[in-house]
Design a protein around this motif. Structure first.
Motif, short mmCIF file in Angstrom:
data_model
loop_
_atom_site.label_atom_id
_atom_site.label_comp_id
_atom_site.label_asym_id
_atom_site.label_seq_id
_atom_site.Cartn_x
_atom_site.Cartn_y
_atom_site.Cartn_z
N SER A 171 -85.76 34.71 65.99
CA SER A 171 -84.91 33.62 66.49
C SER A 171 -83.53 33.69 65.86
O SER A 171 -82.52 33.39 66.51
CB SER A 171 -85.57 32.26 66.27
OG SER A 171 -85.67 31.96 64.90
N ASP A 172 -83.47 34.13 64.60
CA ASP A 172 -82.18 34.28 63.93
C ASP A 172 -81.37 35.39 64.59
O ASP A 172 -80.17 35.23 64.88
CB ASP A 172 -82.42 34.59 62.44
CG ASP A 172 -81.22 34.26 61.57
OD1 ASP A 172 -80.26 33.64 62.08
OD2 ASP A 172 -81.23 34.62 60.38
N GLU A 173 -82.03 36.51 64.87
CA GLU A 173 -81.35 37.64 65.53
C GLU A 173 -80.84 37.23 66.92
O GLU A 173 -79.82 37.73 67.39
CB GLU A 173 -82.32 38.82 65.68
CG GLU A 173 -82.58 39.56 64.37
CD GLU A 173 -83.83 40.45 64.40
OE1 GLU A 173 -84.23 40.93 63.33
OE2 GLU A 173 -84.39 40.65 65.50
N LEU A 174 -81.58 36.31 67.56
CA LEU A 174 -81.17 35.85 68.89
C LEU A 174 -80.14 34.72 68.81
O LEU A 174 -79.68 34.22 69.84
CB LEU A 174 -82.41 35.37 69.68
CG LEU A 174 -83.43 36.47 70.04
CD1 LEU A 174 -84.75 35.85 70.48
CD2 LEU A 174 -82.88 37.37 71.14
N GLY A 175 -79.80 34.32 67.58
CA GLY A 175 -78.78 33.29 67.38
C GLY A 175 -79.25 31.87 67.62
O GLY A 175 -78.44 30.97 67.85
N VAL A 176 -80.58 31.65 67.57
CA VAL A 176 -81.10 30.31 67.88
C VAL A 176 -82.00 29.74 66.77
O VAL A 176 -82.80 28.85 67.03
CB VAL A 176 -81.85 30.29 69.24
CG1 VAL A 176 -80.87 30.48 70.38
CG2 VAL A 176 -82.97 31.34 69.31
N LEU A 177 -81.84 30.25 65.56
CA LEU A 177 -82.71 29.74 64.49
C LEU A 177 -82.56 28.22 64.31
O LEU A 177 -83.56 27.51 64.24
CB LEU A 177 -82.43 30.47 63.17
CG LEU A 177 -83.43 30.14 62.05
CD1 LEU A 177 -83.75 31.38 61.22
CD2 LEU A 177 -82.94 29.04 61.13
N ASP A 178 -81.33 27.75 64.29
CA ASP A 178 -81.13 26.31 64.10
C ASP A 178 -81.66 25.50 65.27
O ASP A 178 -82.24 24.43 65.09
CB ASP A 178 -79.64 26.00 63.89
CG ASP A 178 -79.20 26.35 62.47
OD1 ASP A 178 -80.09 26.49 61.60
OD2 ASP A 178 -77.99 26.50 62.24
N LEU A 179 -81.45 26.03 66.47
CA LEU A 179 -81.97 25.34 67.65
C LEU A 179 -83.49 25.24 67.58
O LEU A 179 -84.08 24.17 67.79
CB LEU A 179 -81.54 26.11 68.91
CG LEU A 179 -81.92 25.52 70.28
CD1 LEU A 179 -80.88 25.92 71.32
CD2 LEU A 179 -83.29 25.95 70.75
N VAL A 180 -84.14 26.35 67.24
CA VAL A 180 -85.61 26.36 67.15
C VAL A 180 -86.06 25.41 66.04
O VAL A 180 -87.02 24.66 66.19
CB VAL A 180 -86.13 27.79 66.90
CG1 VAL A 180 -87.63 27.78 66.59
CG2 VAL A 180 -85.86 28.69 68.11
#
Ligand code: ZN
Length: 217
Positions: A171-180
């Motif tokens: 999710s971090d690599e996809l740029g959505v860690l905070d969103l998740v």
């Protein structure tokens, strides 16, 4: 040729990560979710908001009659979620047949819109022993739906061999860690984001996040 995928989206950490993985890997993405009589229908609302933010069309199918067939702690209000996984048996959060039914619906949906790819967030790495999260089951289900529809379809499981820390990494690599981290619902007690902190799903999610963040430093 344009590649279209249908993502099974429940609004949890895993399926949300899969949604963004699919957006990166396919030209067009659709999502499908289910009301299967789960106690926490809030997850349907959360998934709807996540799909909207991702700009992905989302449909929810009501198939709550399966809750009449098999009693488990995710659909039966008289049962509490077991805190520890019992030895030699499935936890009471196991919803018998759920993933086979979900994949069948998703395959039919894909068939009707001309999509040849399904994406689901099941994993064997950190799983609770659910038989319908195993790779062998997915392969068998893939063969079954392709034959049933006489249709070329591939089920993708990007999380199959990732533990929870590696799912956070993705999710971090996809740029959505905070969103998740802040917008999904994984908790068996129906509390979004960091959840109740005590149920098996919260503990797994939290331990994975701590492990991932510690390796990042
Ligand atoms: Zn929880």
């Amino acid at each position: 040729m344009e590649k279209t995928a249908v993502v099974l989206l429940s609004g949890g950490q895993d399926s949300t990560t899969c949604l963004y993985w699919a957006k990166k890997n396919f030209d067009k993405v659709y999502a499908i979710g289910f009301n299967y009589g789960q106690k926490h229908v809030l997850e349907n609302e959360i998934a709807t908001a996540i799909a909207k933010e991702a700009g992905v069309p989302y449909v929810i199918h009501k198939i709550d009659t399966i809750a009449n067939l098999h009693h488990n702690s995710l659909t039966d209000h008289s049962m509490d979620v077991c805190k520890e996984k019992p030895a030699n048996e499935l936890p009471n959060t196991f919803v018998a047949g759920r993933n086979l039914i979900f994949l069948t619906y998703a395959a039919v949906y894909a068939y009707t819109i001309g999509a040849h790819h399904l994406v689901t967030g099941v994993s064997e790495a950190d799983y609770s022993g659910y038989p319908d999260c195993r790779n062998t089951f997915i392969k068998a289900a893939n063969a079954a739906v392709a034959l049933a529809l006489d249709y070329d379809i591939e089920i993708h499981t990007p999380l199959m061999w990732r533990d929870k820390a590696q799912v956070w990494q993705l999710s971090d690599e996809l740029g959505v860690l905070d969103l998740v981290r802040t917008k999904t619902l994984t908790c068996y007690n129906g509390i979004p984001a960091d959840g109740c902190g005590e149920c098996p799903a919260c503990r797994l999610r939290k331990a994975g996040l701590e492990k991932y963040l510690s390796t990042k430093k």
